[in-house]
Design a protein around this motif. Structure first.
Motif, PDB file in Angstrom:
ATOM      1  N   ASN A 193      10.695  -2.741 -28.899  1.00 31.82           N
ATOM      2  CA  ASN A 193      10.438  -4.112 -29.337  1.00 31.82           C
ATOM      3  C   ASN A 193      11.121  -5.146 -28.457  1.00 31.82           C
ATOM      4  OD1 ASN A 193       9.062  -3.332 -31.989  1.00 31.82           O
ATOM      5  ND2 ASN A 193      11.007  -2.266 -32.124  1.00 31.82           N
ATOM      6  N   ILE A 194      12.420  -4.994 -28.251  1.00 33.30           N
ATOM      7  CA  ILE A 194      13.123  -5.937 -27.391  1.00 33.30           C
ATOM      8  C   ILE A 194      12.648  -5.811 -25.955  1.00 33.30           C
ATOM      9  CG2 ILE A 194      15.379  -6.459 -26.367  1.00 33.30           C
ATOM     10  CD1 ILE A 194      16.619  -5.952 -29.108  1.00 33.30           C
ATOM     11  N   SER A 195      12.353  -4.590 -25.519  1.00 28.03           N
ATOM     12  CA  SER A 195      11.828  -4.422 -24.163  1.00 28.03           C
ATOM     13  C   SER A 195      10.519  -5.193 -23.998  1.00 28.03           C
ATOM     14  CB  SER A 195      11.618  -2.944 -23.846  1.00 28.03           C
ATOM     15  OG  SER A 195      12.854  -2.262 -23.769  1.00 28.03           O
ATOM     16  N   MET A 196       9.629  -5.116 -24.990  1.00 25.26           N
ATOM     17  CA  MET A 196       8.361  -5.847 -24.907  1.00 25.26           C
ATOM     18  C   MET A 196       8.608  -7.355 -24.889  1.00 25.26           C
ATOM     19  SD  MET A 196       5.524  -3.774 -27.170  1.00 25.26           S
ATOM     20  CE  MET A 196       6.288  -4.116 -28.762  1.00 25.26           C
ATOM     21  N   MET A 203      11.953  -4.274 -34.922  1.00 21.29           N
ATOM     22  CA  MET A 203      11.550  -5.675 -34.855  1.00 21.29           C
ATOM     23  C   MET A 203      12.157  -6.503 -35.986  1.00 21.29           C
ATOM     24  SD  MET A 203       9.873  -7.747 -32.887  1.00 21.29           S
ATOM     25  CE  MET A 203       8.407  -7.104 -32.071  1.00 21.29           C
ATOM     26  N   GLN A 204      12.423  -5.853 -37.145  1.00 23.06           N
ATOM     27  CA  GLN A 204      13.033  -6.602 -38.237  1.00 23.06           C
ATOM     28  C   GLN A 204      14.418  -7.105 -37.861  1.00 23.06           C
ATOM     29  OE1 GLN A 204      12.851  -3.389 -38.033  1.00 23.06           O
ATOM     30  NE2 GLN A 204      14.448  -2.323 -39.161  1.00 23.06           N
ATOM     31  N   LEU A 205      15.096  -6.394 -36.965  1.00 20.99           N
ATOM     32  CA  LEU A 205      16.407  -6.847 -36.500  1.00 20.99           C
ATOM     33  C   LEU A 205      16.274  -8.110 -35.656  1.00 20.99           C
ATOM     34  CD1 LEU A 205      17.857  -3.366 -35.476  1.00 20.99           C
ATOM     35  CD2 LEU A 205      18.277  -4.598 -37.609  1.00 20.99           C
ATOM     36  N   VAL A 206      15.229  -8.167 -34.835  1.00 17.51           N
ATOM     37  CA  VAL A 206      14.958  -9.373 -34.043  1.00 17.51           C
ATOM     38  C   VAL A 206      14.680 -10.547 -34.976  1.00 17.51           C
ATOM     39  CG1 VAL A 206      13.414 -10.444 -32.368  1.00 17.51           C
ATOM     40  CG2 VAL A 206      14.083  -8.040 -32.086  1.00 17.51           C
ATOM     41  N   ILE A 207      13.861 -10.308 -35.988  1.00 19.23           N
ATOM     42  CA  ILE A 207      13.504 -11.384 -36.922  1.00 19.23           C
ATOM     43  C   ILE A 207      14.736 -11.899 -37.653  1.00 19.23           C
ATOM     44  CG2 ILE A 207      12.246 -11.873 -39.064  1.00 19.23           C
ATOM     45  CD1 ILE A 207       9.981 -10.119 -37.994  1.00 19.23           C
ATOM     46  N   GLU A 208      15.636 -11.003 -38.060  1.00 18.98           N
ATOM     47  CA  GLU A 208      16.860 -11.460 -38.717  1.00 18.98           C
ATOM     48  C   GLU A 208      17.750 -12.209 -37.728  1.00 18.98           C
ATOM     49  OE1 GLU A 208      19.958 -12.034 -41.610  1.00 18.98           O
ATOM     50  OE2 GLU A 208      17.763 -11.875 -41.630  1.00 18.98           O
ATOM     51  N   SER A 216      23.482 -14.875 -31.614  1.00 14.97           N
ATOM     52  CA  SER A 216      23.109 -13.677 -32.368  1.00 14.97           C
ATOM     53  C   SER A 216      22.672 -12.601 -31.388  1.00 14.97           C
ATOM     54  CB  SER A 216      21.965 -13.993 -33.346  1.00 14.97           C
ATOM     55  OG  SER A 216      21.603 -12.851 -34.094  1.00 14.97           O
ATOM     56  N   LEU A 217      23.298 -11.440 -31.473  1.00  9.38           N
ATOM     57  CA  LEU A 217      22.959 -10.317 -30.605  1.00  9.38           C
ATOM     58  C   LEU A 217      22.147  -9.301 -31.395  1.00  9.38           C
ATOM     59  CD1 LEU A 217      25.161  -8.460 -28.087  1.00  9.38           C
ATOM     60  CD2 LEU A 217      24.140  -7.152 -29.945  1.00  9.38           C
ATOM     61  N   VAL A 218      21.116  -8.741 -30.742  1.00  5.64           N
ATOM     62  CA  VAL A 218      20.260  -7.736 -31.376  1.00  5.64           C
ATOM     63  C   VAL A 218      20.183  -6.517 -30.462  1.00  5.64           C
ATOM     64  CG1 VAL A 218      18.035  -7.290 -32.480  1.00  5.64           C
ATOM     65  CG2 VAL A 218      18.880  -9.649 -32.290  1.00  5.64           C
ATOM     66  N   SER A 219      20.311  -5.327 -31.048  1.00  6.93           N
ATOM     67  CA  SER A 219      20.139  -4.103 -30.265  1.00  6.93           C
ATOM     68  C   SER A 219      18.961  -3.305 -30.801  1.00  6.93           C
ATOM     69  CB  SER A 219      21.402  -3.237 -30.300  1.00  6.93           C
ATOM     70  OG  SER A 219      21.506  -2.510 -31.514  1.00  6.93           O
ATOM     71  N   ASN A 220      18.271  -2.645 -29.907  1.00  9.05           N
ATOM     72  CA  ASN A 220      17.235  -1.661 -30.245  1.00  9.05           C
ATOM     73  C   ASN A 220      17.567  -0.370 -29.512  1.00  9.05           C
ATOM     74  OD1 ASN A 220      14.011  -3.422 -30.575  1.00  9.05           O
ATOM     75  ND2 ASN A 220      15.838  -3.469 -31.838  1.00  9.05           N
ATOM     76  N   SER A 258      17.770  -1.286 -25.637  1.00 12.30           N
ATOM     77  CA  SER A 258      17.459  -2.639 -25.187  1.00 12.30           C
ATOM     78  C   SER A 258      18.282  -3.631 -25.998  1.00 12.30           C
ATOM     79  CB  SER A 258      15.948  -2.943 -25.343  1.00 12.30           C
ATOM     80  OG  SER A 258      15.500  -2.716 -26.657  1.00 12.30           O
ATOM     81  N   THR A 259      18.597  -4.753 -25.378  1.00 13.32           N
ATOM     82  CA  THR A 259      19.501  -5.742 -25.950  1.00 13.32           C
ATOM     83  C   THR A 259      18.891  -7.122 -25.815  1.00 13.32           C
ATOM     84  OG1 THR A 259      21.362  -4.402 -25.177  1.00 13.32           O
ATOM     85  CG2 THR A 259      21.877  -6.632 -25.911  1.00 13.32           C
TER      86      THR A 259
END
Length: 374
Positions: free
Chosen positions: A86-89, A331-336, A355-359, A368-369
């Motif tokens: 998700n983060i890569s895309m 993707m829910q982590l990105v949305i949050e 806000s940092l998000v990891s996948n 991906s970060t």
């Protein structure tokens, strides 16, 4: 590129058990909601990035989703890095926009392993069956056991991660599992694969989620109300199967995180809230170490005593993560993360501006970060 590209809209379906819903229909619903959130007509979309569904992979799936959406993008397709996709895309979309390959991109994911088939999670990975490992938990159990042996990480420290996620999820009206967990309850939950217990393992969920990506300039021209700037992103890939790795306590999060922090011009001390991939409790613990929030081997001590809960030093997975909100991968982590910067989370960190998000995908094969800012 820092701040030049934004997430302009987000959308998701319900989480949990969604019988009789195809992955295509869930992608369409999530995309429709994301476009509505951004205030963008679908006719403006000229980029479509789709994560493959693990429960039912289909050839030319990106084109199937495009047809269902009623769009003909200039650029698009299906990507597979497991949960890191998700983060890569999003980063691929950002680079395509920066280079003029598209202007408005949808990035979307949907899957239905809860009511469809969970075969992808149950089968052996690579040659893992040679070692008697079947199903995703086995590889993570080996990694967790090695971390415990090498650094003295305890069950109680893993439990602190589960307790925090469940506490946050209980306050999230969209969460699949809204039931708080105590350390005492965690301690007696049934074993799955030693040393992992039931509450160390994420949910299995149907659902879809999507985001709209565009340039900051385009967002301003369209008068997008709540666009969130992308400050940095990065990727890293271990690639090798668990049994072939020279170390089980180092992950590609170190490479991915370093790349994202350098791009953002930030350091771990600058991050106010984090959404860390938590397919199993050992994963965010090791991610915290490899991102540099603490030294290698100190992740267990870092998460103790409510440090990753709301009000703690670094609130983590404020919507419940994969352990409570939805097991849908990432993707829910990105949305949050977007909600935290917008100030609209049900578990809002006051004044959050970073806000940092990891996948993370496979059995810590890919990482991906994403770093978002106000």
């Amino acid at each position: 590129m820092r701040g030049d590209i934004v997430i302009a809209g987000v959308g998701h379906t319900a989480h949990g058990k969604l019988p009789d819903r195809s992955t295509t229909s869930m992608n369409v619903e999530a995309c429709r909601k994301a476009l509505a959130d951004a205030g963008v007509e679908k006719g403006m979309v000229d980029g479509l990035f789709v994560k493959y569904p693990t429960s039912q992979h289909r050839s030319m799936y990106g084109q199937i989703v495009a047809e269902a959406l009623g769009i003909q993008p200039r650029i698009g397709g299906v990507w597979d890095q497991g949960g890191a996709t998700n983060i890569s895309m999003i980063s691929f979309a950002a680079m395509a926009i920066e280079q003029g390959q598209c202007e408005v991109a949808l990035v979307t994911i949907a899957d239905n392993p809860r009511t469809g088939t969970r075969q992808a999670y149950e089968r052996a990975w690579g040659e893992d069956d040679v070692y008697g490992w079947f199903g995703t938990p086995a590889g993570y159990a080996m990694i967790a056991r090695r971390h415990m042996e090498e650094f003295g990480t305890t069950h109680e420290q893993l439990g602190a991660i589960a307790v925090a996620a469940r506490r946050h999820g209980a306050n999230n009206p969209d969460a699949q599992l809204r039931k708080p967990l105590t350390l005492e309850e965690y301690a007696v939950s049934r074993p799955v694969v030693e040393p992992l217990r039931r509450d160390d393992c994420c949910l299995i969920s149907d659902g879809g989620a999507a985001v709209v990506v565009m340039s900051a300039e385009r967002a301003r021209s369209l008068k997008v109300d709540a666009a969130v700037p992308i400050l940095g992103f990065g990727q890293g890939q271990t690639s090798w199967e668990v049994a072939q790795r020279p170390s089980l306590t180092e992950t590609a999060a170190a490479v991915s995180g370093r790349t994202a922090f350098e791009m953002a011009g930030l350091a771990p001390k600058d991050i106010q809230v984090a959404q860390l991939y938590d397919c199993f409790t050992i994963t965010p613990l090791m991610t915290l170490e490899d991102y540099g929030f603490c030294a290698k081997g100190e992740g267990g001590r870092f998460v103790e005593d409510g440090a990753i809960e709301i009000g703690g030093a670094l609130p983590v997975n404020t919507s419940g993560g994969l352990l409570s909100e939805t097991g849908m991968p990432g993707m829910q982590l990105v949305i949050e993360g977007v909600r935290q910067i917008r100030g609209t989370s049900t578990n809002q960190v006051p004044g959050a501006t970073t806000s940092l998000v990891s996948n993370q995908g496979g059995i810590m094969h890919t990482h991906s970060t994403l770093i978002l800012g106000a």
